[in-house]
Enzyme design. Structure first.
Site, short mmCIF file in Angstrom:
data_model
loop_
_atom_site.label_atom_id
_atom_site.label_comp_id
_atom_site.label_asym_id
_atom_site.label_seq_id
_atom_site.Cartn_x
_atom_site.Cartn_y
_atom_site.Cartn_z
N LYS A 263 0.80 -0.97 -0.18
CA LYS A 263 -0.46 0.21 0.20
C LYS A 263 0.67 1.37 0.20
O LYS A 263 2.16 1.35 0.19
CB LYS A 263 -0.54 -0.08 1.30
CG LYS A 263 -2.02 -0.96 1.13
CD LYS A 263 -3.03 -0.92 1.99
CE LYS A 263 -4.60 -1.58 1.57
NZ LYS A 263 -5.64 -1.60 2.73
N ARG B 296 -3.79 -10.01 5.33
CA ARG B 296 -3.73 -9.92 3.66
C ARG B 296 -3.06 -9.33 2.77
O ARG B 296 -2.44 -8.06 2.94
CB ARG B 296 -5.24 -8.39 3.75
CG ARG B 296 -5.16 -9.20 2.12
CD ARG B 296 -7.23 -8.29 2.03
NE ARG B 296 -7.74 -7.95 0.82
CZ ARG B 296 -7.27 -7.33 -0.22
NH1 ARG B 296 -5.71 -6.56 -0.23
NH2 ARG B 296 -7.91 -7.60 -0.78
N1 HH2 Z 1 -7.04 -3.62 1.17
C1 HH2 Z 1 -7.63 -3.16 -0.39
C2 HH2 Z 1 -9.44 -4.32 -1.06
N2 HH2 Z 1 -9.96 -5.12 -0.02
N3 HH2 Z 1 -10.26 -5.60 2.64
C3 HH2 Z 1 -9.39 -6.07 3.51
N4 HH2 Z 1 -10.43 -6.64 4.00
N5 HH2 Z 1 -8.55 -5.13 4.16
C4 HH2 Z 1 -7.04 -4.48 3.01
O1 HH2 Z 1 -6.91 -3.80 3.09
C5 HH2 Z 1 -8.27 -3.92 1.82
C6 HH2 Z 1 -9.36 -4.48 1.28
C7 HH2 Z 1 -7.17 -3.00 -1.49
O2 HH2 Z 1 -5.99 -3.72 -2.02
P1 HH2 Z 1 -5.90 -4.74 -3.37
O3 HH2 Z 1 -7.22 -5.90 -3.25
O4 HH2 Z 1 -4.77 -5.21 -3.41
O5 HH2 Z 1 -6.34 -3.68 -4.47
P2 HH2 Z 1 -7.50 -3.40 -5.42
O6 HH2 Z 1 -8.45 -3.16 -4.49
O7 HH2 Z 1 -6.69 -1.65 -6.31
O8 HH2 Z 1 -8.04 -3.95 -5.85
#
Ligand code: HH2
Length: 278
Positions: free
Chosen positions: A221, A255
């Protein structure tokens, strides 16, 4: 022993677990979005499983800062073929969605956990998960992804995130969702400045409710980019360090994009932190 009740699975909570991210999007911030490519998506999920993920988290809508919501039919089209395959692998599959219709379809296709970045704010979302025995991850977010990073503001970030999560837990309890199905998440990067993220991280367990287990998601992040000056593709060491520190601060599920590296680091941390002395 404490377990997270997760559909047909029971996840033991005494050692930190690893949730491997599988992004089925076209525009994830980390650049790992698989954009509906079924073969690549399944290969990526298999890699996360073989690297030792305890849970896979499938997401078909990007929630990165600035992202616009994905249409429901597109989210389902990206998600379901992958979910139908991975749900046969004998491991818990989480689906990262905020749409009640996607939750219902995901549960029907074998999802064992719903990861909702809006913490079950919608009554239909609550109804969808209450009718099943899946685990539910309740995450804090201030604002909506398209604008959440413009001017995040809190009087007391720890107190406000804690109160928000307490209200979400109360909603779930009223809907008949048992505590052993709940996971809480402060939502790093979701409507938070670097200073907010750092305060929440340092005081992680202060946001929990009745000792419910915490999930932490800091992998790749921008807070790590701000701390290291590294672009998203070069944040592996920072992500692994943050995952280990989150475990040390009491997170029960991490995660992450990089499962193998995180597992190695956690194994070293566990042995050095609490192994038996001879
Ligand atoms: N972060 C993201 C997405 N979902 N869910 C939870 N519970 N906690 C988090 O910190 C979280 C989440 C963002 O990360 P990522 O899925 O890699 O990115 P994107 O939303 O751009 O697909």
């Amino acid at each position: 022993m404490r377990f997270l009740h997760c559909g047909p699975y029971r996840l033991p909570l005494q050692r930190p677990l690893v949730m491997g991210i599988v992004n089925l999007t076209s525009d994830s911030f980390s650049g790992d979005g698989l954009n509906g490519d079924l073969e690549r998506a399944i290969a990526h999920a298999r890699m996360q499983r073989d690297a030792g993920a305890d849970v896979l988290d499938l997401g078909a809508e990007s929630t990165r800062p600035g992202a616009m919501p994905a249409p429901e039919d597109e989210e389902l089209r990206r998600l379901l073929p992958v979910l139908e395959e991975v749900a046969t692998w004998g491991m818990p599959i989480s689906v990262d969605t905020r749409k009640p219709a996607v939750m219902r379809a995901a549960l029907a296709a074998g999802a064992a956990m719903i990861n909702d970045i809006t913490a079950m704010a919608q009554p239909e979302a609550l109804a969808a998960v209450a009718a099943s025995d899946c685990a539910v991850c309740l995450m804090h977010m201030q604002g909506e992804p398209d604008a959440m990073q413009r001017a995040p503001a809190y009087r007391d970030v720890v107190a406000e995130v804690g109160a928000f999560l307490a209200a979400a837990v109360a909603r779930c309890r009223r809907a008949g969702i048992a505590d052993n199905r709940l996971l809480l998440d402060p939502g790093f990067g979701f409507g938070k400045s670097l200073a907010h993220n750092l305060t929440l991280f340092r005081r992680l367990t202060a946001v929990t409710v009745d000792d419910l287990p915490l999930l932490a998601g800091v992998s790749r992040k921008s807070m790590l980019g701000e701390l290291t000056g590294r672009p998203v593709g070069e944040r592996l060491p920072a992500s692994v360090a943050a995952a280990v520190l989150a475990a040390g601060k009491g997170a029960r599920i991490l995660r992450v994009h990089d499962v193998a590296a995180t597992r190695d680091a956690l194994a070293v941390w566990a042995a050095l932190e609490s192994g038996d002395d001879t």
